[in-house]
Design a protein around this motif. Structure first.
Motif, PDB file in Angstrom:
ATOM      1  N   TYR A 173       0.852  -1.195   0.000  1.00 58.68           N
ATOM      2  CA  TYR A 173       0.000   0.000   0.000  1.00 58.68           C
ATOM      3  C   TYR A 173       0.881   1.235   0.000  1.00 58.68           C
ATOM      4  O   TYR A 173       1.748   1.390   0.864  1.00 58.68           O
ATOM      5  CB  TYR A 173      -0.913  -0.050   1.230  1.00 58.68           C
ATOM      6  N   LEU A 174       0.656   2.133  -0.957  1.00 59.94           N
ATOM      7  CA  LEU A 174       1.359   3.403  -1.042  1.00 59.94           C
ATOM      8  C   LEU A 174       0.379   4.534  -0.766  1.00 59.94           C
ATOM      9  O   LEU A 174      -0.638   4.663  -1.449  1.00 59.94           O
ATOM     10  CB  LEU A 174       1.969   3.580  -2.439  1.00 59.94           C
ATOM     11  N   ALA A 175       0.672   5.345   0.244  1.00 60.43           N
ATOM     12  CA  ALA A 175      -0.189   6.482   0.603  1.00 60.43           C
ATOM     13  C   ALA A 175       0.548   7.779   0.280  1.00 60.43           C
ATOM     14  O   ALA A 175       1.627   8.045   0.822  1.00 60.43           O
ATOM     15  CB  ALA A 175      -0.554   6.429   2.086  1.00 60.43           C
ATOM     16  N   LEU A 176      -0.034   8.589  -0.611  1.00 61.97           N
ATOM     17  CA  LEU A 176       0.571   9.840  -1.051  1.00 61.97           C
ATOM     18  C   LEU A 176      -0.243  11.018  -0.535  1.00 61.97           C
ATOM     19  O   LEU A 176      -1.476  10.989  -0.588  1.00 61.97           O
ATOM     20  CB  LEU A 176       0.621   9.896  -2.578  1.00 61.97           C
ATOM     21  N   GLY A 177       0.424  12.071  -0.047  1.00 59.54           N
ATOM     22  CA  GLY A 177      -0.355  13.209   0.426  1.00 59.54           C
ATOM     23  C   GLY A 177       0.429  14.281   1.128  1.00 59.54           C
ATOM     24  O   GLY A 177       1.579  14.569   0.801  1.00 59.54           O
ATOM     25  N   ASP A 178      -0.208  14.853   2.150  1.00 64.18           N
ATOM     26  CA  ASP A 178       0.361  15.954   2.914  1.00 64.18           C
ATOM     27  C   ASP A 178       0.207  15.650   4.402  1.00 64.18           C
ATOM     28  O   ASP A 178       0.333  14.506   4.820  1.00 64.18           O
ATOM     29  CB  ASP A 178      -0.280  17.288   2.512  1.00 64.18           C
ATOM     30  N   SER A 179      -0.088  16.670   5.212  1.00 64.18           N
ATOM     31  CA  SER A 179      -0.168  16.465   6.665  1.00 64.18           C
ATOM     32  C   SER A 179      -1.277  15.505   7.061  1.00 64.18           C
ATOM     33  O   SER A 179      -1.184  14.821   8.079  1.00 64.18           O
ATOM     34  CB  SER A 179      -0.386  17.805   7.374  1.00 64.18           C
ATOM     35  N   TYR A 180      -2.351  15.440   6.270  1.00 66.64           N
ATOM     36  CA  TYR A 180      -3.448  14.541   6.591  1.00 66.64           C
ATOM     37  C   TYR A 180      -3.031  13.082   6.436  1.00 66.64           C
ATOM     38  O   TYR A 180      -3.558  12.198   7.120  1.00 66.64           O
ATOM     39  CB  TYR A 180      -4.656  14.822   5.697  1.00 66.64           C
ATOM     40  N   THR A 181      -2.106  12.822   5.534  1.00 71.85           N
ATOM     41  CA  THR A 181      -1.649  11.449   5.298  1.00 71.85           C
ATOM     42  C   THR A 181      -0.546  11.056   6.259  1.00 71.85           C
ATOM     43  O   THR A 181      -0.505   9.917   6.737  1.00 71.85           O
ATOM     44  CB  THR A 181      -1.185  11.292   3.834  1.00 71.85           C
ATOM     45  N   ILE A 182       0.355  12.008   6.564  1.00 68.55           N
ATOM     46  CA  ILE A 182       1.418  11.706   7.523  1.00 68.55           C
ATOM     47  C   ILE A 182       0.890  11.745   8.949  1.00 68.55           C
ATOM     48  O   ILE A 182       1.526  11.257   9.884  1.00 68.55           O
ATOM     49  CB  ILE A 182       2.616  12.660   7.355  1.00 68.55           C
ATOM     50  N   LEU A 202      -4.316  11.970  -1.428  1.00 68.15           N
ATOM     51  CA  LEU A 202      -5.069  13.044  -0.761  1.00 68.15           C
ATOM     52  C   LEU A 202      -4.178  14.275  -0.775  1.00 68.15           C
ATOM     53  O   LEU A 202      -3.199  14.339  -0.032  1.00 68.15           O
ATOM     54  CB  LEU A 202      -5.436  12.633   0.669  1.00 68.15           C
ATOM     55  N   ILE A 203      -4.494  15.262  -1.606  1.00 65.92           N
ATOM     56  CA  ILE A 203      -3.633  16.425  -1.744  1.00 65.92           C
ATOM     57  C   ILE A 203      -4.444  17.634  -2.219  1.00 65.92           C
ATOM     58  O   ILE A 203      -5.382  17.468  -3.003  1.00 65.92           O
ATOM     59  CB  ILE A 203      -2.475  16.133  -2.737  1.00 65.92           C
ATOM     60  N   GLY A 204      -4.079  18.814  -1.729  1.00 63.73           N
ATOM     61  CA  GLY A 204      -4.714  20.026  -2.226  1.00 63.73           C
ATOM     62  C   GLY A 204      -4.997  21.106  -1.202  1.00 63.73           C
ATOM     63  O   GLY A 204      -5.196  22.268  -1.562  1.00 63.73           O
ATOM     64  N   VAL A 205      -5.021  20.762   0.076  1.00 70.17           N
ATOM     65  CA  VAL A 205      -5.388  21.774   1.069  1.00 70.17           C
ATOM     66  C   VAL A 205      -4.392  22.932   1.087  1.00 70.17           C
ATOM     67  O   VAL A 205      -4.766  24.090   1.272  1.00 70.17           O
ATOM     68  CB  VAL A 205      -5.545  21.160   2.474  1.00 70.17           C
ATOM     69  N   ASN A 206      -3.123  22.615   0.867  1.00 73.56           N
ATOM     70  CA  ASN A 206      -2.124  23.680   0.891  1.00 73.56           C
ATOM     71  C   ASN A 206      -2.140  24.522  -0.383  1.00 73.56           C
ATOM     72  O   ASN A 206      -1.739  25.680  -0.363  1.00 73.56           O
ATOM     73  CB  ASN A 206      -0.737  23.088   1.146  1.00 73.56           C
ATOM     74  N   ASN A 207      -2.613  23.948  -1.475  1.00 76.58           N
ATOM     75  CA  ASN A 207      -2.851  24.765  -2.668  1.00 76.58           C
ATOM     76  C   ASN A 207      -3.886  25.837  -2.357  1.00 76.58           C
ATOM     77  O   ASN A 207      -3.724  27.009  -2.706  1.00 76.58           O
ATOM     78  CB  ASN A 207      -3.341  23.896  -3.829  1.00 76.58           C
ATOM     79  N   GLN A 208      -4.962  25.425  -1.684  1.00 79.38           N
ATOM     80  CA  GLN A 208      -6.009  26.370  -1.313  1.00 79.38           C
ATOM     81  C   GLN A 208      -5.480  27.389  -0.313  1.00 79.38           C
ATOM     82  O   GLN A 208      -5.675  28.596  -0.481  1.00 79.38           O
ATOM     83  CB  GLN A 208      -7.212  25.612  -0.731  1.00 79.38           C
ATOM     84  N   ASN A 215      -8.712   0.577 -10.639  1.00 77.77           N
ATOM     85  CA  ASN A 215      -9.526   0.153  -9.501  1.00 77.77           C
ATOM     86  C   ASN A 215      -8.698  -0.013  -8.228  1.00 77.77           C
ATOM     87  O   ASN A 215      -9.254  -0.197  -7.142  1.00 77.77           O
ATOM     88  CB  ASN A 215     -10.246  -1.160  -9.808  1.00 77.77           C
ATOM     89  N   ARG A 216      -7.387   0.050  -8.364  1.00 79.23           N
ATOM     90  CA  ARG A 216      -6.505  -0.088  -7.198  1.00 79.23           C
ATOM     91  C   ARG A 216      -6.073   1.268  -6.644  1.00 79.23           C
ATOM     92  O   ARG A 216      -5.220   1.337  -5.762  1.00 79.23           O
ATOM     93  CB  ARG A 216      -5.267  -0.913  -7.579  1.00 79.23           C
ATOM     94  N   VAL A 217      -6.637   2.348  -7.162  1.00 77.67           N
ATOM     95  CA  VAL A 217      -6.330   3.695  -6.681  1.00 77.67           C
ATOM     96  C   VAL A 217      -7.578   4.296  -6.029  1.00 77.67           C
ATOM     97  O   VAL A 217      -8.688   4.156  -6.557  1.00 77.67           O
ATOM     98  CB  VAL A 217      -5.862   4.611  -7.833  1.00 77.67           C
ATOM     99  N   ILE A 218      -7.389   4.953  -4.891  1.00 83.18           N
ATOM    100  CA  ILE A 218      -8.486   5.629  -4.193  1.00 83.18           C
ATOM    101  C   ILE A 218      -8.062   7.053  -3.879  1.00 83.18           C
ATOM    102  O   ILE A 218      -7.011   7.282  -3.271  1.00 83.18           O
ATOM    103  CB  ILE A 218      -8.870   4.906  -2.885  1.00 83.18           C
ATOM    104  N   VAL A 219      -8.859   8.014  -4.322  1.00 75.66           N
ATOM    105  CA  VAL A 219      -8.611   9.427  -4.021  1.00 75.66           C
ATOM    106  C   VAL A 219      -9.532   9.856  -2.881  1.00 75.66           C
ATOM    107  O   VAL A 219     -10.732   9.558  -2.906  1.00 75.66           O
ATOM    108  CB  VAL A 219      -8.860  10.308  -5.259  1.00 75.66           C
ATOM    109  N   LEU A 220      -8.974  10.528  -1.901  1.00 78.50           N
ATOM    110  CA  LEU A 220      -9.756  11.082  -0.801  1.00 78.50           C
ATOM    111  C   LEU A 220      -9.921  12.583  -1.015  1.00 78.50           C
ATOM    112  O   LEU A 220      -8.983  13.268  -1.435  1.00 78.50           O
ATOM    113  CB  LEU A 220      -9.078  10.835   0.545  1.00 78.50           C
ATOM    114  N   SER A 221     -11.102  13.094  -0.725  1.00 79.29           N
ATOM    115  CA  SER A 221     -11.358  14.526  -0.882  1.00 79.29           C
ATOM    116  C   SER A 221     -10.595  15.325   0.172  1.00 79.29           C
ATOM    117  O   SER A 221     -10.131  14.782   1.181  1.00 79.29           O
ATOM    118  CB  SER A 221     -12.857  14.811  -0.777  1.00 79.29           C
ATOM    119  N   ILE A 222     -10.469  16.622  -0.076  1.00 80.16           N
ATOM    120  CA  ILE A 222      -9.750  17.508   0.841  1.00 80.16           C
ATOM    121  C   ILE A 222     -10.624  17.828   2.059  1.00 80.16           C
ATOM    122  O   ILE A 222     -11.765  18.271   1.918  1.00 80.16           O
ATOM    123  CB  ILE A 222      -9.380  18.825   0.139  1.00 80.16           C
TER     124      ILE A 222
END
Length: 231
Positions: free
Chosen positions: A35-44, A104-110, A139-146
């Motif tokens: 499992y690979l989790a990519l993101g920002d503070s919400y993921t770490i 899960l990425i984008g909050v810091n863009n905003q 089907n093996r990728v899941i995006v989480l909203s900001i």
């Protein structure tokens, strides 16, 4: 304005927590799935224990259900889509292919006032890279909203209506791109807004989700991952 979550507002009673550029690898014995989790503070999982991070809680649920996993987290507090792209390009994930990838990425863009056009372009690139990391299996990728931080104590003094509206706008973009690519989309934004009336869903820093909130995401993700692994 500094990057979101990289420091607290001035005169806060809670000292800032600095999270380094982090790759976290958790390897149970006899690993089968990855499992690979990519993101920002919400993921770490800024300001929560490692065991309370949502990828860690998700893996724990899957292992309890007799699905053994290793997990790799590539995320850092304050990261925008640009930062995550740069990190992946300069130091790729440990494996070339994973059974599951979350993004899960984008909050810091905003928060930094970056353009939605830039977000659209870079999110699309990140999603395409996520699909490649998942062995080209959408089907093996899941995006989480900001998540919406406008309901947290951190946002006191800010224009919370503006924050919420901008978060919604960024989520319209990532949802549109995700669904067009045939990738699964998990809306967690509405859940994070419950923190307005429940401070147990907020970490001690007054900004990030608590382990209790992350547990909800894990409970939703685990069955989604189980279903994805069937195909």
């Amino acid at each position: 304005m500094s990057a979101l979550f990289s420091c607290e507002k001035e005169n806060t009673a809670v000292p800032p927590v600095i999270t380094e550029d982090t790759t976290v690898v958790i390897k149970p014995k006899d690993t089968i799935r990855s499992y690979l989790a990519l993101g920002d503070s919400y993921t770490i999982g800024q300001s929560v224990l490692e065991e309370d991070r949502f990828p860690v809680q998700t893996v724990r649920l899957l292992i309890t259900d007799s699905i053994k996993f290793s997990s790799e987290i590539i995320a850092q507090t304050g990261w925008t889509t640009t930062n995550l792209l740069n990190r992946i390009n300069s130091k790729p994930p440990l494996k070339s292919s994973y059974d599951i990838v979350t993004l899960l990425i984008g909050v810091n863009n905003q928060y930094q006032g970056l353009s939605q056009d830039q977000y659209r372009t870079e999110f699309t690139t990140l999603l395409n890279k996520s699909i490649v990391f998942a062995g080209n299996k959408t089907n093996r990728v899941i995006v989480l909203s900001i998540p919406d931080y406008s309901v947290t104590p951190f946002a006191d003094g800010y224009n919370i209506s503006k924050i919420a509206a901008e978060i919604d706008s960024f989520n319209v973009i990532n949802k549109e791109i995700t669904l067009a690519a045939g990738v699964t989309y998990l809306d967690i934004t509405s859940s994070t807004r419950l923190a307005e009336n429940d401070d147990s869903l907020i970490a001690y820093d007054g900004l990030h989700p608590s382990g209790k909130e992350y547990a909800k995401w894990a409970i939703w993700l685990a069955p989604m991952i189980k279903d994805a692994l069937k195909n």
